[in-house]
Design a protein around this motif. Structure first.
Motif, PDB file in Angstrom:
ATOM      1  N   ILE A   1       0.853  -1.190   0.000  1.00 57.39           N
ATOM      2  CA  ILE A   1       0.000   0.000   0.000  1.00 57.39           C
ATOM      3  C   ILE A   1       0.895   1.248   0.000  1.00 57.39           C
ATOM      4  O   ILE A   1       2.118   1.153   0.132  1.00 57.39           O
ATOM      5  CB  ILE A   1      -0.938   0.033   1.222  1.00 57.39           C
ATOM      6  N   GLU A   2       0.261   2.402  -0.146  1.00 60.76           N
ATOM      7  CA  GLU A   2       0.947   3.686  -0.027  1.00 60.76           C
ATOM      8  C   GLU A   2       0.446   4.376   1.238  1.00 60.76           C
ATOM      9  O   GLU A   2      -0.595   5.045   1.221  1.00 60.76           O
ATOM     10  CB  GLU A   2       0.687   4.552  -1.253  1.00 60.76           C
ATOM     11  N   PRO A   3       1.148   4.199   2.352  1.00 55.78           N
ATOM     12  CA  PRO A   3       0.668   4.804   3.609  1.00 55.78           C
ATOM     13  C   PRO A   3       0.893   6.312   3.627  1.00 55.78           C
ATOM     14  O   PRO A   3       1.613   6.876   2.792  1.00 55.78           O
ATOM     15  CB  PRO A   3       1.531   4.090   4.668  1.00 55.78           C
ATOM     16  N   ASP A   4       0.270   6.969   4.606  1.00 59.69           N
ATOM     17  CA  ASP A   4       0.489   8.404   4.798  1.00 59.69           C
ATOM     18  C   ASP A   4       1.918   8.631   5.308  1.00 59.69           C
ATOM     19  O   ASP A   4       2.345   8.022   6.286  1.00 59.69           O
ATOM     20  CB  ASP A   4      -0.524   8.966   5.805  1.00 59.69           C
TER      21      ASP A   4
ATOM     22  N   ASP B   1       6.420   3.516  12.848  1.00 59.56           N
ATOM     23  CA  ASP B   1       5.341   2.862  13.601  1.00 59.56           C
ATOM     24  C   ASP B   1       4.638   1.915  12.634  1.00 59.56           C
ATOM     25  O   ASP B   1       3.596   2.238  12.074  1.00 59.56           O
ATOM     26  CB  ASP B   1       4.375   3.905  14.171  1.00 59.56           C
ATOM     27  N   TRP B   2       5.234   0.754  12.441  1.00 54.84           N
ATOM     28  CA  TRP B   2       4.776  -0.182  11.414  1.00 54.84           C
ATOM     29  C   TRP B   2       4.000  -1.329  12.051  1.00 54.84           C
ATOM     30  O   TRP B   2       4.404  -1.882  13.079  1.00 54.84           O
ATOM     31  CB  TRP B   2       5.959  -0.753  10.635  1.00 54.84           C
ATOM     32  N   ILE B   3       2.906  -1.666  11.403  1.00 55.80           N
ATOM     33  CA  ILE B   3       2.054  -2.773  11.855  1.00 55.80           C
ATOM     34  C   ILE B   3       1.982  -3.798  10.735  1.00 55.80           C
ATOM     35  O   ILE B   3       1.722  -3.448   9.576  1.00 55.80           O
ATOM     36  CB  ILE B   3       0.648  -2.276  12.230  1.00 55.80           C
TER      37      ILE B   3
ATOM     38  N   LEU C   1      10.293   2.858   0.497  1.00 53.87           N
ATOM     39  CA  LEU C   1       9.385   3.995   0.698  1.00 53.87           C
ATOM     40  C   LEU C   1      10.004   5.282   0.160  1.00 53.87           C
ATOM     41  O   LEU C   1       9.352   6.055  -0.540  1.00 53.87           O
ATOM     42  CB  LEU C   1       9.063   4.130   2.189  1.00 53.87           C
ATOM     43  N   GLN C   2      11.285   5.517   0.454  1.00 59.65           N
ATOM     44  CA  GLN C   2      11.925   6.754   0.039  1.00 59.65           C
ATOM     45  C   GLN C   2      12.295   6.740  -1.443  1.00 59.65           C
ATOM     46  O   GLN C   2      12.656   7.784  -1.993  1.00 59.65           O
ATOM     47  CB  GLN C   2      13.148   7.026   0.909  1.00 59.65           C
TER      48      GLN C   2
ATOM     49  N   GLU D   1      -2.594  -0.577   6.807  1.00 58.54           N
ATOM     50  CA  GLU D   1      -3.023   0.799   6.554  1.00 58.54           C
ATOM     51  C   GLU D   1      -2.959   1.660   7.812  1.00 58.54           C
ATOM     52  O   GLU D   1      -2.956   2.884   7.721  1.00 58.54           O
ATOM     53  CB  GLU D   1      -4.447   0.797   5.993  1.00 58.54           C
ATOM     54  N   ARG D   2      -2.918   1.027   8.975  1.00 59.68           N
ATOM     55  CA  ARG D   2      -2.839   1.789  10.222  1.00 59.68           C
ATOM     56  C   ARG D   2      -1.412   2.198  10.563  1.00 59.68           C
ATOM     57  O   ARG D   2      -1.175   2.851  11.579  1.00 59.68           O
ATOM     58  CB  ARG D   2      -3.419   0.959  11.369  1.00 59.68           C
ATOM     59  N   SER D   3      -0.447   1.817   9.733  1.00 60.16           N
ATOM     60  CA  SER D   3       0.961   2.134  10.006  1.00 60.16           C
ATOM     61  C   SER D   3       1.233   3.612   9.742  1.00 60.16           C
ATOM     62  O   SER D   3       0.560   4.263   8.939  1.00 60.16           O
ATOM     63  CB  SER D   3       1.867   1.261   9.135  1.00 60.16           C
ATOM     64  N   LYS D   4       2.269   4.117  10.422  1.00 60.68           N
ATOM     65  CA  LYS D   4       2.737   5.484  10.221  1.00 60.68           C
ATOM     66  C   LYS D   4       4.202   5.425   9.800  1.00 60.68           C
ATOM     67  O   LYS D   4       5.001   4.723  10.413  1.00 60.68           O
ATOM     68  CB  LYS D   4       2.591   6.308  11.504  1.00 60.68           C
ATOM     69  N   VAL D   5       4.532   6.156   8.756  1.00 57.94           N
ATOM     70  CA  VAL D   5       5.895   6.129   8.224  1.00 57.94           C
ATOM     71  C   VAL D   5       6.398   7.558   8.076  1.00 57.94           C
ATOM     72  O   VAL D   5       5.617   8.513   8.025  1.00 57.94           O
ATOM     73  CB  VAL D   5       5.948   5.407   6.861  1.00 57.94           C
ATOM     74  N   GLY D   6       7.736   7.691   8.007  1.00 58.94           N
ATOM     75  CA  GLY D   6       8.361   8.990   7.839  1.00 58.94           C
ATOM     76  C   GLY D   6       9.540   8.911   6.891  1.00 58.94           C
ATOM     77  O   GLY D   6       9.775   7.890   6.244  1.00 58.94           O
TER      78      GLY D   6
END
Length: 664
Positions: free
Chosen positions: A122-125, A133-135, A191-192, A201-206
């Motif tokens: 997926i493409e997370p936010d 914060d990966w699930i 990701l980068q 989809e509930r994961s948070k990435v930076g």
């Protein structure tokens, strides 16, 4: 060339099974070295064994020369065409290059989408700063490899925060520490690079400015670096460039030298990383690093879980407690003698063994309660979904009930208005015809009863009461329509005072049917023919179906039954699908080389049947030359097939006598 070959075979100069072949683009004849002077021509080549010489007969030299000239003409014509085409294309070179780059970009986007679909990514936010914060994160290559083996993958749940931005992972060997580390590095880099990643989809990435990695053995003879020296060089570069937006990934931190000094150096380097507020995931077996993580801020312990009862790793990451290396258990599982294990335990000391056991018990209990917590959490989620579903259904049912009741009341009001008009008209007509007073009185009583029934309908009434009232209203409406119809039928007949209107002359039960009558069932359109009649039952033929029906359910019709003759010639859907499947999978070439005679014949029979089925006009059977036995068997069979019009050798340039061409 064939004429020359047959003449040479008849004179015994060439073997009977010899066929023309190609050498350097020229058709030649294979001849034994002893016979090469008996045939006039040019020797072009000889076999690797020296037992065959390839001669171009004098008679065909001119023909081969002509072929070579034509090939040269063809090449020149190609050059002319390409030159002219280049002149047309040259003014549009910039547009073509732009289109090429655009297609490359589109192809890259499609490749990313296909890979995301393949790995369920997926493409997370994405946050602008460092966030991990990966699930249920999965290593894409490991997941694809296990998927081919029908094995499940254990997803990774990992979280780094500004308060605990470095994670020290410990645990047994082959327990998944390095895989966890590589999963973090690969997914962050994907990701980068703009790729989708397989996380929830509930994961948070930076986003990190630097990703610095120290994995594997980087020793180098050329640069005079040992294993430990290469690690120290990497640590120097990391300490120099590490910052608040740096992600460090270090495997087996501090290894490669004497454990005590290696652990001390690792702890000192780790302290520098904490001061620089760098983010990182580090794997280790050193006890002092585990204690450092417990006693300092900004760093946390993590453990790869291990099942002590089944003696197998669980590949699950648990953050908050350090892990045990399970060295004693793994050594016992691999078959190390108990004497060696006892001696090693004595050397280490009972305090270390006991603390390791306590640590294992803590990890086991935490794993047990974590599973319980997840199970309870999942049940709560399922219960909430079920409750929400039922509440939604109840709300929908209440809404539908209100809507149905509203429509029913509107219909009842409309029926009441219509009934008022119809009954008043009826009373007026009865008065004009001077009908009996009892009839007028009866009609007015029915009108009043109808009004009372409609007025009793309320949206708060029970559903069965509403249904009953509506049924009574509809029955009254049907009776009025019936009386109105009877009145119209008898409008032309004279009436006298005191005479009631006539009723219908015949009912459904009074109809009679005879053999051969065209009938249909009431309410249906299918027409059949009466075959026999027995009392109140009749045998009727509907198409190809014969059935017994009560005569009360039948009615006469003038429509004739439709002919079903064409149906017998219809091709079933399954047959058509089979033929289409054969057409899609059919190949025009069959290779039977190396098969025995009966196997080859069986394969050829199925092949010819499929070719006839899909409507091929020509197929090829590759059987090789050899002694010609397989070729003879196949052609004898082909001559017995009626659909085969001819079977012959392939052209010498495409295989000659080793291939049979079959025409239908």
């Amino acid at each position: 060339l064939y004429n020359i070959l047959h003449a040479a075979q008849s004179e015994g100069l060439v073997e009977k099974d010899a066929t023309p072949t190609l050498r350097d683009g020229r058709l030649v004849v294979p001849v034994a070295p002893a016979m090469k002077r008996r045939i006039k021509g040019i020797v072009h080549d000889e076999s690797s064994t020296g037992k065959t010489v390839f001669i171009e007969p004098t008679e065909v030299v001119e023909a081969n020369n002509r072929i070579r000239e034509l090939e040269a003409d063809e090449r020149r014509e190609i050059i002319v065409i390409l030159t002219e085409f280049s002149k047309l294309v040259r003014p549009h070179v910039d547009d073509i290059i732009y289109a090429y780059q655009l297609l490359a970009e589109i192809d890259f986007i499609r490749a990313r989408a296909e890979f995301a679909r393949l790995t369920s990514a997926i493409e997370p936010d994405v946050n602008a700063g460092p966030v991990v914060d990966w699930i249920t994160a999965r290593h894409p290559l490991l997941w694809l490899s296990l998927k081919k083996q029908d094995k499940p993958i254990v997803p990774l749940d990992i979280m780094l925060t500004s308060d605990r931005h470095i994670l020290i992972i410990s645990g047994p060997n082959a327990g998944g520490k390095s895989v966890c580390l590589k999963t973090v590095g690969l997914l962050q880099y994907m990701l980068q690079c703009g790729l989708s990643i397989p996380v929830s989809e509930r994961s948070k990435v930076g986003v990190f400015e630097d990703i610095m990695i120290d994995i594997g053995d980087e020793q180098s003879i050329e640069n005079d670096l040992s294993t430990y020296s290469s690690h120290l060089l990497n640590m120097k570069n990391m300490m120099r460039r590490a910052g608040e937006a740096t992600l460090l990934l270090i495997d087996e931190f501090g290894t490669g030298t004497e454990p005590q000094i290696g652990g001390a150096m690792a702890e000192a380097v780790l302290n520098q990383f904490v001061k620089k507020h760098a983010w990182g995931v580090i794997t280790t077996h050193y006890q002092n690093l585990k204690h450092y993580a417990d006693s300092h801020d900004g760093i946390a312990n993590g453990a790869m879980l291990y099942d002590r009862h089944e003696m197998r790793p669980l590949f699950q990451l648990a953050i908050g407690q350090p892990g045990s290396s399970f060295a004693i258990e793994i050594a016992r599982k691999t078959g190390i003698p108990d004497e060696v294990i006892r001696e090693a335990s004595a050397i280490v000391g009972s305090d270390y063994i006991q603390s390791d056991k306590y640590l294992q018990d803590i990890v086991r209990d935490k794993c047990y309660w974590e599973n319980k917590r997840q199970s309870v959490h999942q049940r709560e989620k399922d219960l909430e979904k079920t409750i929400a579903k039922y509440e939604e259904e109840i709300k929908e049912l209440a809404q539908k009930r209100k809507e149905i009741l509203r429509q029913a009341k509107e219909q009842a009001q409309e029926l009441l208005k219509e009934s008022n008009r119809n009954i008043e008209n009826t009373i007026r007509e009865i008065r004009e015809c001077q009908a009996e007073k009892e009839e007028t009185k009866r009609l007015r009583e029915e009108l009043n009863a109808f009004k009372e029934d409609v007025s009793e309908i309320d949206t708060k009434s029970a559903d069965d009461l509403i249904e009953k009232k509506m049924r009574q209203i509809m029955e009254r409406k049907e009776r009025r329509e019936k009386r109105k119809k009877d009145k119209k039928e008898n409008a032309g007949k004279p009436t006298t005072i005191g005479t009631k209107l006539p009723t219908p002359t015949a009912s459904a039960e009074q109809q009679t049917f005879a053999v051969g009558d065209t009938v249909r069932m009431r309410g249906l359109t299918t027409v059949g023919t009466v075959e026999s009649v027995q009392g109140k039952e009749a045998t009727v033929v509907f198409g190809d179906v014969r059935t017994k029906v009560k005569t009360s359910r039948l009615e006469h019709t003038v429509k004739k039954p439709e002919s079903t003759q064409l149906a017998t010639f219809a091709i079933s859907r399954e047959t058509r699908q089979t033929i289409d499947s054969h057409k899609l999978n059919f190949r025009q070439d069959l290779d039977v080389r190396g098969m025995r005679g009966d196997e080859a014949l069986n394969a050829v029979q199925h092949f010819i049947d499929d070719a006839i089925l899909v409507g091929m006009s020509r197929v090829r059977i590759l059987h090789g030359k050899g002694n010609g036995i397989l070729r003879q068997l196949i052609r004898q069979y082909l001559q017995s097939v009626p659909n085969v019009t001819s079977c012959k050798d392939e052209h010498v340039q495409f295989g000659g006598a080793g291939i049979t061409v079959v025409d239908f």
